[in-house]
Design a protein around this motif. Structure first.
Motif, mmCIF file in Angstrom:
data_model
loop_
_atom_site.group_PDB
_atom_site.id
_atom_site.type_symbol
_atom_site.label_atom_id
_atom_site.label_comp_id
_atom_site.label_asym_id
_atom_site.label_seq_id
_atom_site.Cartn_x
_atom_site.Cartn_y
_atom_site.Cartn_z
ATOM 1 N N GLY A 691 25.337 32.663 47.010
ATOM 2 C CA GLY A 691 25.280 33.600 48.054
ATOM 3 C C GLY A 691 25.209 35.058 47.250
ATOM 4 O O GLY A 691 25.695 35.100 46.267
ATOM 5 N N LEU A 692 24.498 36.023 47.974
ATOM 6 C CA LEU A 692 24.470 37.081 47.238
ATOM 7 C C LEU A 692 25.557 37.976 46.945
ATOM 8 O O LEU A 692 25.843 38.563 46.025
ATOM 9 N N LEU A 693 26.835 37.679 47.866
ATOM 10 C CA LEU A 693 28.049 38.514 47.590
ATOM 11 C C LEU A 693 28.633 37.777 46.528
ATOM 12 O O LEU A 693 29.849 38.586 45.870
ATOM 13 N N THR A 694 28.306 36.938 45.756
ATOM 14 C CA THR A 694 28.878 36.371 44.441
ATOM 15 C C THR A 694 28.006 36.553 43.305
ATOM 16 O O THR A 694 28.541 36.290 42.075
ATOM 17 N N HIS A 695 26.939 37.345 43.476
ATOM 18 C CA HIS A 695 26.265 37.826 42.192
ATOM 19 C C HIS A 695 26.834 38.993 41.774
ATOM 20 O O HIS A 695 27.345 39.995 42.339
ATOM 21 N N GLY A 696 26.803 39.274 40.204
ATOM 22 C CA GLY A 696 27.237 40.245 39.612
ATOM 23 C C GLY A 696 26.766 41.372 40.005
ATOM 24 O O GLY A 696 27.225 42.782 39.995
ATOM 25 N N SER A 697 25.232 41.208 40.485
ATOM 26 C CA SER A 697 24.358 42.658 40.649
ATOM 27 C C SER A 697 25.179 43.477 41.975
ATOM 28 O O SER A 697 25.013 44.406 42.238
ATOM 29 N N VAL A 698 25.675 42.603 42.822
ATOM 30 C CA VAL A 698 26.336 43.032 44.115
ATOM 31 C C VAL A 698 27.861 43.444 43.852
ATOM 32 O O VAL A 698 28.423 44.393 44.341
ATOM 33 N N LEU A 699 28.428 42.408 43.244
ATOM 34 C CA LEU A 699 30.100 42.464 42.956
ATOM 35 C C LEU A 699 30.237 44.028 42.290
ATOM 36 O O LEU A 699 31.362 44.609 42.340
ATOM 37 N N ILE A 701 29.456 46.657 42.467
ATOM 38 C CA ILE A 701 29.352 48.094 43.318
ATOM 39 C C ILE A 701 30.860 48.444 43.426
ATOM 40 O O ILE A 701 31.133 49.549 43.813
ATOM 41 N N GLY A 702 31.652 47.420 43.136
ATOM 42 C CA GLY A 702 33.422 47.698 43.290
ATOM 43 C C GLY A 702 33.698 48.653 42.132
ATOM 44 O O GLY A 702 34.972 48.871 42.120
ATOM 45 N N GLY A 703 32.913 48.739 41.102
ATOM 46 C CA GLY A 703 33.244 49.477 39.884
ATOM 47 C C GLY A 703 34.198 48.615 39.092
ATOM 48 O O GLY A 703 34.368 47.361 39.276
ATOM 49 N N ASP A 704 34.693 49.252 37.949
ATOM 50 C CA ASP A 704 35.585 48.497 37.008
ATOM 51 C C ASP A 704 36.978 48.068 37.639
ATOM 52 O O ASP A 704 37.425 46.742 37.281
ATOM 53 N N LYS A 773 38.871 37.274 43.851
ATOM 54 C CA LYS A 773 38.889 36.417 42.748
ATOM 55 C C LYS A 773 37.944 37.007 41.901
ATOM 56 O O LYS A 773 37.687 36.473 40.742
ATOM 57 N N PHE A 774 37.077 37.995 42.214
ATOM 58 C CA PHE A 774 35.841 38.407 41.351
ATOM 59 C C PHE A 774 36.256 39.758 40.722
ATOM 60 O O PHE A 774 36.598 40.646 41.575
ATOM 61 N N ASP A 775 36.107 39.967 39.353
ATOM 62 C CA ASP A 775 36.703 41.152 38.859
ATOM 63 C C ASP A 775 35.595 42.201 39.054
ATOM 64 O O ASP A 775 34.514 42.053 39.671
ATOM 65 N N GLY A 776 35.493 43.211 38.437
ATOM 66 C CA GLY A 776 34.518 44.333 38.447
ATOM 67 C C GLY A 776 33.175 44.239 38.147
ATOM 68 O O GLY A 776 32.361 44.765 38.649
ATOM 69 N N LEU A 777 33.003 43.031 37.104
ATOM 70 C CA LEU A 777 31.628 42.831 36.712
ATOM 71 C C LEU A 777 31.353 41.438 37.207
ATOM 72 O O LEU A 777 30.372 40.681 36.765
ATOM 73 N N GLY A 778 32.057 40.884 38.238
ATOM 74 C CA GLY A 778 31.827 39.606 38.737
ATOM 75 C C GLY A 778 32.156 38.213 38.468
ATOM 76 O O GLY A 778 31.901 37.195 38.704
ATOM 77 N N ALA A 779 32.989 38.174 37.179
ATOM 78 C CA ALA A 779 33.414 37.131 36.630
ATOM 79 C C ALA A 779 34.714 36.637 37.447
ATOM 80 O O ALA A 779 35.344 37.293 38.328
ATOM 81 N N PHE A 780 35.080 35.272 37.449
ATOM 82 C CA PHE A 780 35.867 34.729 38.408
ATOM 83 C C PHE A 780 37.069 34.351 37.815
ATOM 84 O O PHE A 780 37.265 33.950 36.678
ATOM 85 N N HIS A 781 38.296 34.742 38.612
ATOM 86 C CA HIS A 781 39.550 34.490 37.827
ATOM 87 C C HIS A 781 40.380 34.070 38.999
ATOM 88 O O HIS A 781 40.205 34.438 40.085
#
Length: 884
Positions: A691-699, A701-704, A773-781
């Protein structure tokens, strides 16, 4: 171009260049309760005395009638009895009625009458817009025991034949009768007697052949010889087709007003239901939203009172009922407001606001929406008419489609970039033109024409290469219709003919003349803007066929109408849903439809910001412009798959378990790459993605710092269609850093619980809890850099709900969003706003609900939504400006 250099080009620019500096057409805000879209053009209730019958339509230019022979009439209060040849005719041509009907393609004739005898024939003229017994625009008459309507169109005779008659026995001597005729733009014509349909037929063809010199007459043909005898109590002419419900309501209103027994007024016959709906939606709902719902919505409901929805509002709260329709004095809502007890601890309502509330209750407390949505009604203003300048992509595609020239590189280099406003770059009020635009358009026109074989291009429209007046006028007329997306009027033909004449007089040849005319056309406001005729009576009118063709093509393609669409406009076919829908289906198969949808998602999600994204290199050393480009490509390919390959409901963008990735992006997401190409990944076994909300392009928006504020606001504004106020001035908004034992969520929860911040932050930050769990660039942790365990559970409060809905995982959150009616409505609003190129306002709410319902019924796909938009009044009609 031979002898035509800078000085001559400057002349062309001065004559045809851009003179529009602001895209807003002058528009005074009007009280929508006073300007219902009745389309009323003439109204006679026969009050008064003497030979003049006053037109009380208040259109700005009265069409009064004069009685030629007073001995043949008997005037009483609110009626006129015709005894013989009275010669009741308008003093001037009924030009406004004719022009309005030609523009709208629609008409309603309405009359309260009492025939004096049954055997009147000819038909005997009750109301007529005509010249003589064989030339007319329309006539309502009586033919024996039937009522008969003759209506002229492109496909009828000049006498309006074949006619449409009511059933036999409906015209009775001495019987007070309500007779109405309606003709819609798609040719559906009906005769109603006493509120019931009594005859119907399809009368196709446009009204361009209506004669503007005809006068309006009552009781006889304009030239005489077709006398109708009886009593008239009311005659009205509208430039639109009233609906079945409006006809029934007008009949009921006339009965209730006692027509035939008193001087019923126009107000009694106007659409009371429409007025009440407009009053509630433009006056009462905003008042409740701004002053009551902070304490009395579904979630807060202090005192057990919920004023956001109809049923609980009328049920009342702990103090009992607060609304008694028709009696403000017994309504607790009114008495508490009148005594300034409410709003509690707030400024009391003004006297004007109090009177709005009192009037509404005393008038029956008509509640016409299911939910008083603060996002819609907190700020209420009339929709405004804007001239829409072509965006850069639209300009490029218009040049390519019209002239076959790819001007993209030059256009992007020379034209100032379109600025984002209200979430999109095609927002009309922000599409200004400055000196840089004018200079760029002039230079681009020159570059474009230099790439065209103008002689060959002209051959599409004329085989002759002569510079004679007749030849050039015909060429300019036909070529201009194609280049400028609709017919040219005589003034425009003369102006462009002046260009070719100037070329010829300076020694230029045919090729140069055509080239200079094309340059002039490419610089004209009619090419740069989508200009429409918006002059009328201040109400909503149907747009003409060519304006409709342009609206459709730019909505679906972001490009001008093709030959088939213009041919359909020529034939008047775009007003018929059965002929319009095949065009929409055809257009959806064109690659330009996909390209246009790409523009929508790019602008909605602001994907262009990825090109300028520069995260902290120390924190994100793996970042690169290539990774940004991959994120953008992921969202576009995902969108195309859902929308065009699967043709799935648009809400599936929120929870579809697949995506597209490059090897680099897959590794960034912690997923094993599948080859070396940009390919589709099945994510059913990776529940954290999808889904869109798990795309890096959208995530991103939260910045670093993966701000829950920014992410939560995105969900609130762009998925739930809700809003909160701006933070107080001077507030320190510096992000609070995480630390051992304190995650972003923990910091957010402190703000939510804060007495000073929680009122607003509680509405949006919890919406981002599932994304922690998604960091500023959308990676999962699973843990942050401090070793803190991260969570993805939470709850979501949908606007209008009383209690929040919990979820345990991000996947559950995505499912809740995808299944939410509110999210589906928001997505429809986003597509609608992009389609019409302006923000939606409260007066659009009813139409948008209709669009949503129609699209949902057909499947809820992007194509369904666009189709419903095109068929809606937002596209089919325009809010006109009153004539000065």
């Amino acid at each position: 171009m031979g002898p035509f250099n800078s000085s001559n080009r400057l002349l062309v620019s001065c004559l045809f260049g851009l003179v529009i500096t602001s895209p807003l057409i002058a528009n005074e805000e009007k009280n929508s309760t006073q300007r219902i879209s009745t389309g009323l053009q003439a109204f006679y209730d026969f009050r008064g005395e003497g030979p003049i019958i006053r037109d009380r339509s208040e259109t700005g230019k009265s069409l009064d009638l004069r009685i030629g022979e007073m001995t043949s009439v008997r005037r009483e209060r609110g009626s006129i009895e015709i005894l013989g040849e009275a010669n009741i005719v308008s003093q001037t041509a009924a030009t406004m009625i004719t022009q309005a009907a030609k523009r709208s393609g629609e008409l309603t004739i309405e009359a309260w009458i009492q025939p004096s005898q049954k055997d009147q024939s000819g038909p005997a003229r009750i109301v007529t817009l005509s010249q003589d017994s064989s030339q007319r625009n329309f006539t309502l008459g009586q033919d024996g025991s039937k009522y008969d309507v003759r209506f002229r169109s492109k496909n009828s005779s000049t006498n309006g034949l074949p006619s449409l008659a009511s059933t036999g026995g409906t015209a009775r001597a001495g019987r007070l009768t309500h007779v109405a005729y309606t003709r819609s733009r798609n040719g559906q014509a009906r005769v109603y007697v006493d509120g019931k349909a009594s005859g119907r037929v399809t009368q196709t063809g446009g009204l361009n052949n209506w004669n503007e010199s005809f006068k309006l007459g009552i009781g006889d043909e304009i030239s005489g010889g077709r006398v109708w005898q009886g009593t008239l109590h009311l005659v009205a002419v509208y430039s639109r087709a009233l609906s079945n419900g409006e006809i029934r309501r007008n009949f009921a209103a006339g009965e209730n007003a006692g027509i035939g027994n008193s001087d019923a007024t126009g107000d009694a016959l106007a659409s009371a239901q429409h007025r009440r709906a407009a009053f509630f939606e433009t006056k009462v709902a905003p008042l409740l939203s701004q002053h009551c719902l902070e304490c009395h919505d579904a979630a807060a409901h202090e005192g057990g009172l919920n004023l956001s929805r109809k049923a609980p509002a009328f049920t009342g709260g702990e103090s009992g009922k607060v609304l008694v329709p028709g009696d403000s004095s017994d309504s607790l809502l009114w008495t508490s407001v009148a005594d300034d007890e409410m709003p509690h601890d707030r400024e009391p309502l003004t006297n004007e606001q109090k009177q709005i509330l009192k009037q509404w209750i005393d008038d029956g407390a008509h509640w016409t929406v299911d939910y008083v949505d603060p996002a819609i009604y907190r700020s209420v203003k009339e929709s405004e008419n804007w001239i829409q300048r072509l965006t850069i992509p639209e300009y490029i595609e218009s040049v390519r489609s019209t002239l076959g020239v790819d001007i993209a590189e030059e256009a992007w280099r020379r034209l100032p970039r379109d600025k984002r406003a209200d979430g999109f770059r095609n927002t009309a009020y922000n599409l200004n033109v400055d000196l840089k635009h004018i200079e760029a358009y002039a230079r681009l026109a020159e570059i474009i024409v230099a790439q065209i074989d103008t002689t060959e291009f002209a051959r599409r429209f004329s085989k002759s290469r002569k510079l004679t007046d007749n030849n050039m006028r015909d060429l300019i007329r036909d070529m201009g219709k194609w280049v400028l997306r609709g017919p040219l009027d005589e003034r425009e033909v003369v102006l462009y003919r002046g260009v070719s004449t100037t070329v010829a007089s300076a020694g230029g040849d045919f090729r140069e003349a055509v080239g200079m005319v094309l340059e002039a056309m490419l610089q004209s406001p009619k090419f740069i803007y989508r200009i429409e005729n918006q002059v009328g009576d201040g109400t909503w009118w149907p747009v003409d066929e060519y304006e409709l063709a342009n609206r459709i093509s730019y909505i679906v393609w972001g490009a001008p109408p093709d030959e088939k669409l213009l041919q359909a406009a020529d034939q008047g076919d775009l007003s018929y849903s059965d002929t319009l829908l095949p065009h929409l289906d055809r257009m959806m198969q064109d690659p330009r439809a996909k390209q246009r949808s790409d523009e929508f998602v790019v602008q909605w999600l602001n994907l262009d910001r990825l090109r300028d994204l520069q995260p902290n290199r120390e924190k994100f050393p793996q970042w690169s412009p290539e990774l940004a480009a991959d994120m953008r490509a992921e969202t576009l390919e995902f969108f195309r798959d859902v929308v065009w390959k699967k043709r799935a409901p648009l809400a599936n963008l929120l929870d579809s378990q697949f995506s597209y990735m490059s090897p680099q992006l897959a590794r960034h997401y912690g997923i094993e790459p599948q080859g070396e190409d940009f390919v589709r990944y099945d994510l059913n076994e990776i529940p954290s993605r999808g889904g869109l909300l798990t795309h890096g392009s959208v995530l991103t928006i939260g910045g670093d710092n993966a701000s829950m504020v920014t992410r939560g606001l995105f969900v609130l504004n762009d998925l739930l269609f809700s809003e909160v106020g701006d933070p107080p001035p001077g507030l320190d908004t510096t992000p609070v850093p995480t630390s051992p034992g304190k995650t972003h969520r923990a910091i957010a929860m402190e703000r939510v619980k804060s007495e000073s911040c929680g009122g607003c932050h509680s509405r949006f930050e919890p919406l981002a809890y599932g994304l922690e769990k998604f960091d500023g660039l959308g990676a999962f942790h699973e843990r942050d850099e401090h070793g803190n365990r991260l969570r993805e559970d939470g709850e979501i409060l949908f606007p209008g709900d009383a209690t929040p809905t919990p979820y345990k995982t991000a996947a559950e959150l995505m499912k809740l969003l995808a299944d939410s009616k509110r999210v589906n409505q928001c997505l429809t609003r986003k597509v609608t706003q992009f389609a019409i190129g302006r923000p939606l306002v409260a007066s659009d709410a009813r139409i948008v609900r209709e669009i949503q319902a129609a699209a949902e019924e057909r499947g809820g796909t992007y194509q369904n939504i666009v189709t419903a938009i095109v068929l809606s009044d937002l596209v089919q009609k325009t809010r006109t400006e009153p004539r000065e």
